[in-house]
Design an enzyme around this catalytic site. Structure first.
Site, PDB file in Angstrom:
ATOM      1  N   MET A   1       0.932  -1.226  -0.030  1.00 29.42           N
ATOM      2  CA  MET A   1       0.138  -0.129  -0.081  1.00 29.42           C
ATOM      3  C   MET A   1       0.947   1.276  -0.006  1.00 29.42           C
ATOM      4  O   MET A   1       1.778   1.295   0.944  1.00 29.42           O
ATOM      5  CB  MET A   1      -0.940   0.057   1.131  1.00 29.42           C
ATOM      6  CG  MET A   1      -1.942   1.319   1.014  1.00 29.42           C
ATOM      7  SD  MET A   1      -3.091   1.142   2.446  1.00 29.42           S
ATOM      8  CE  MET A   1      -2.192   1.405   4.059  1.00 29.42           C
ATOM      9  N   CYS A   2       0.739   2.223  -0.909  1.00 21.87           N
ATOM     10  CA  CYS A   2       1.537   3.354  -1.058  1.00 21.87           C
ATOM     11  C   CYS A   2       0.504   4.399  -1.521  1.00 21.87           C
ATOM     12  O   CYS A   2      -0.711   4.080  -1.604  1.00 21.87           O
ATOM     13  CB  CYS A   2       2.455   3.422  -2.326  1.00 21.87           C
ATOM     14  SG  CYS A   2       3.668   2.172  -2.055  1.00 21.87           S
ATOM     15  N   GLY A   3       0.757   5.628  -1.409  1.00 27.90           N
ATOM     16  CA  GLY A   3      -0.124   6.944  -1.495  1.00 27.90           C
ATOM     17  C   GLY A   3       0.606   7.406  -2.643  1.00 27.90           C
ATOM     18  O   GLY A   3       1.672   8.014  -2.754  1.00 27.90           O
TER      19      GLY A   3
END
Length: 289
Positions: A1-3
């Site tokens: 999960m990254c932004g």
């Protein structure tokens, strides 16, 4: 999960607020990735003076000294170099003088900053809120594919004035990396995102536009991903065929923005009247300055 966050400004009156707005957007994505962060800023007159070739360097132990004709601006642990010469010529000089340095980005009007640590601490250290310009891209990383190092940070800016950030993973990146290496492409990391960035850069160098390059990426890469790709004058978003990685786009007469989640867009000026939607699978959304 990254932004992922990105902001493309259409109204020059907003250019002085680019860094302020981008800082807020990136901060909202901190809990999606607190290992490291990076930004690409187009058009800041201090970081990338207009009319000059620019190179961004990080992961270097000394202040670069390339001669009196090269200006150096230190921003935390990064160095932003500029000179009255093409960016490619300045890049070659940097590589010859400092072969171990990590080239974070190069191209006119482009500054790239990367760092390991919490995104809010990094944006404060960079003074990002004071940056100006017409376009910015940012990324917060939760490492899954490679080490937490500056070379593993996004954005990947491996072509002139180009930038790519990625949320997700490419399942067949090792095979494509081997093919690219056979074609003479050199890599800085084992990160799967760098494979996507160098693939897109190769497509653009062959004369394809960004929409065609991203459609070719969709046909070549397996996996789950949301990508934001920018260059000096364009901004594009694409998701994989299943579109399992979150993304939202908002558009007004003054700006176009995208983020992994709406909360990163919620404080943008005029967002209450914006057209807001989730990008469809394998549809390339692109805007030109």
């Amino acid at each position: 999960m990254c932004g992922i966050v990105g902001l493309h400004l259409r109204t020059p009156e907003l250019y002085p607020r680019l860094g302020e707005l981008l800082s807020g957007m990136l901060g909202e994505m901190s809990d999606r990735g607190a290992d490291s962060a990076g930004v690409a800023v187009y058009g800041d007159p201090m970081w990338s003076p207009p009319g000059r070739g620019c190179v961004s360097v990080t992961d270097i132990e000394v202040v670069p000294d390339l001669g009196a004709d090269v200006d150096v601006v230190q921003v935390d642990s990064s160095y932003l170099l500029s000179a009255d010469m093409p960016s490619e010529a300045l890049l070659e000089r940097v590589r010859l003088s400092y072969p171990g340095a990590l080239i974070a980005g190069f191209g006119a009007d482009l500054a790239v900053l990367k760092g390991v640590g919490h995104p809010r601490a990094l944006t404060d250290a960079w003074g990002l809120s004071k940056a100006q310009g017409w376009q910015g891209v940012g990324h917060t990383r939760m490492a899954t594919e490679s080490a937490v190092t500056p070379s593993g940070c996004h954005p990947y800016t491996v072509g002139p004035q180009q930038c790519l950030v990625h949320n997700g993973s490419f399942a067949n990146h090792a095979t494509i990396r081997r093919d690219l290496r056979r074609a003479g492409v050199v890599f800085d990391s084992e990160n799967d995102t760098e494979v996507g960035a160098r693939f897109v850069a190769q497509q653009l160098a062959a004369g394809r536009d960004v929409e065609t390059a991203l459609k070719e990426l969709c046909a070549t890469f397996d996996g789950f991903y949301t990508l934001l790709v920018s260059n000096h004058d364009s901004f594009a978003v694409v998701r994989d065929a299943i579109a399992c990685k979150p993304a939202v786009i908002a558009e007004t007469a003054d700006w176009v923005a995208m983020a992994s989640e709406y909360r990163a867009l919620s404080e943008l000026p005029g967002v209450e009247s914006a057209r807001i939607w989730e990008p469809e699978p394998e549809v390339v959304y692109a805007w030109t300055r």
